[in-house]
Write an enzyme that holds these catalytic residues in place. Sequence first.
Site, short mmCIF file in Angstrom:
data_model
loop_
_atom_site.label_atom_id
_atom_site.label_comp_id
_atom_site.label_asym_id
_atom_site.label_seq_id
_atom_site.Cartn_x
_atom_site.Cartn_y
_atom_site.Cartn_z
N LYS A 51 18.19 -36.80 -17.80
CA LYS A 51 18.32 -38.22 -17.49
C LYS A 51 17.21 -38.96 -18.21
CE LYS A 51 18.29 -41.52 -13.68
NZ LYS A 51 18.22 -41.69 -12.23
N LYS A 62 22.77 -38.18 -19.08
CA LYS A 62 22.87 -39.58 -18.69
C LYS A 62 21.81 -40.40 -19.39
CE LYS A 62 22.08 -42.44 -14.72
NZ LYS A 62 21.48 -42.56 -13.44
C1 PBG Z 1 18.76 -43.66 -9.31
C2 PBG Z 1 19.86 -43.83 -10.29
C3 PBG Z 1 19.95 -44.73 -11.38
C4 PBG Z 1 21.22 -44.57 -11.93
C5 PBG Z 1 21.85 -43.58 -11.18
N1 PBG Z 1 20.99 -43.11 -10.20
C6 PBG Z 1 19.02 -45.76 -11.87
C7 PBG Z 1 17.69 -45.44 -12.35
O1 PBG Z 1 17.33 -44.29 -12.60
O2 PBG Z 1 16.94 -46.40 -12.47
C8 PBG Z 1 21.80 -45.36 -13.08
C9 PBG Z 1 23.28 -45.48 -13.09
C10 PBG Z 1 23.84 -46.55 -13.95
O3 PBG Z 1 23.13 -47.28 -14.67
O4 PBG Z 1 25.07 -46.69 -13.92
N2 PBG Z 1 17.69 -42.90 -9.66
#
Ligand code: PBG
Length: 325
Positions: free
Chosen positions: A195, A248
Amino acid sequence: MCRPRRLRQSPILREMVRETRLHPSQLVLPLFVRFGRKLRRPIAAMPGVFQVSPDELVREAAQALEAGVPAVLLFGIPETKDARASGAYAPKGIVQQAVRLLKRELPPLLIITDVCLCEYMSHGHCGVVGRGRAGAEILNDPSLKLLARAAASQVEAGADMVAPSDMMDGRVGAIRAQLDALGFINTPILSYAAKFASAFYGPFREAAESAPKFGDRRSYQMDAANGAEALREVALDLQEGADIVMVKPALAYLDVLCRVKTQFGCPTAAYSVSAEYSMIKAAAANGWIDERAVTLETLLAMRRAGADLLITYAAPQVARWLKEG
Ligand code: PBG
């Protein structure tokens, strides 16, 4: 001599030699739930996406299921936030209640719960904040206990799979140990393994009300410049017991998806994040692109790169398009 173009002359042959396909069974729909009744709060930057109350959540999930989307990914917006993210593991927390309701009303639906602390923390970070050398710091190990607790309470409520998205080191192992200890040995973990710290999450933070109140997430999420590191992150999560690994965002990281699938060959998910959705919606609303064609082409690209599961806010619409043929 082989002339690839020869096979392109016939629509039947084109279909027969297609290497990659999209099917509704691959889709996961993220949903945002908050306390209330008959509530549908639009997300400005994500047309068609709402924060919904549990009753509306059932409607939304039922429509998705009806369209052929087999799974949802739940995010909760609590009533109050604190410095221990207690809403994340409260037995009557918003996600726990929503899961129980969905299980009762829509038994065939696969329920995945996002495991993170940011929506529940007063400071909006994905882990516990403490004092370190450089001032406020995100503390890795104290966060693991809370994450494991949150995952356990979601599974106790009926979640079919948990998806840790916090990016603390060791969280998959901590969650696995906790679930096993409680007897949930067959509940899988879909880890947000690679991520990245990404500007593509902008619209989501409005949707989940989870923007950090200070600093950013670069001390725990990955640097966009790093591909080899993504493979190390995935290797660690697999060692700790992840059953499906996620990359992601998706669209700007197709190379990472491809490397993950090639190297590990394990079930892989692509999360087409909020800004990927917003960009297509905005351009389509201006009449600049064909929404359906661009959406399907990007998802197909994720499949080609190696994704098995496709997590997308467009899931119900995509399922309907696929049914129409
Ligand atoms: C929470 C989380 C996030 C997303 C999914 N889980 C945001 C972040 O890390 O700030 C992003 C999902 C999206 O942008 O569709 N940690």
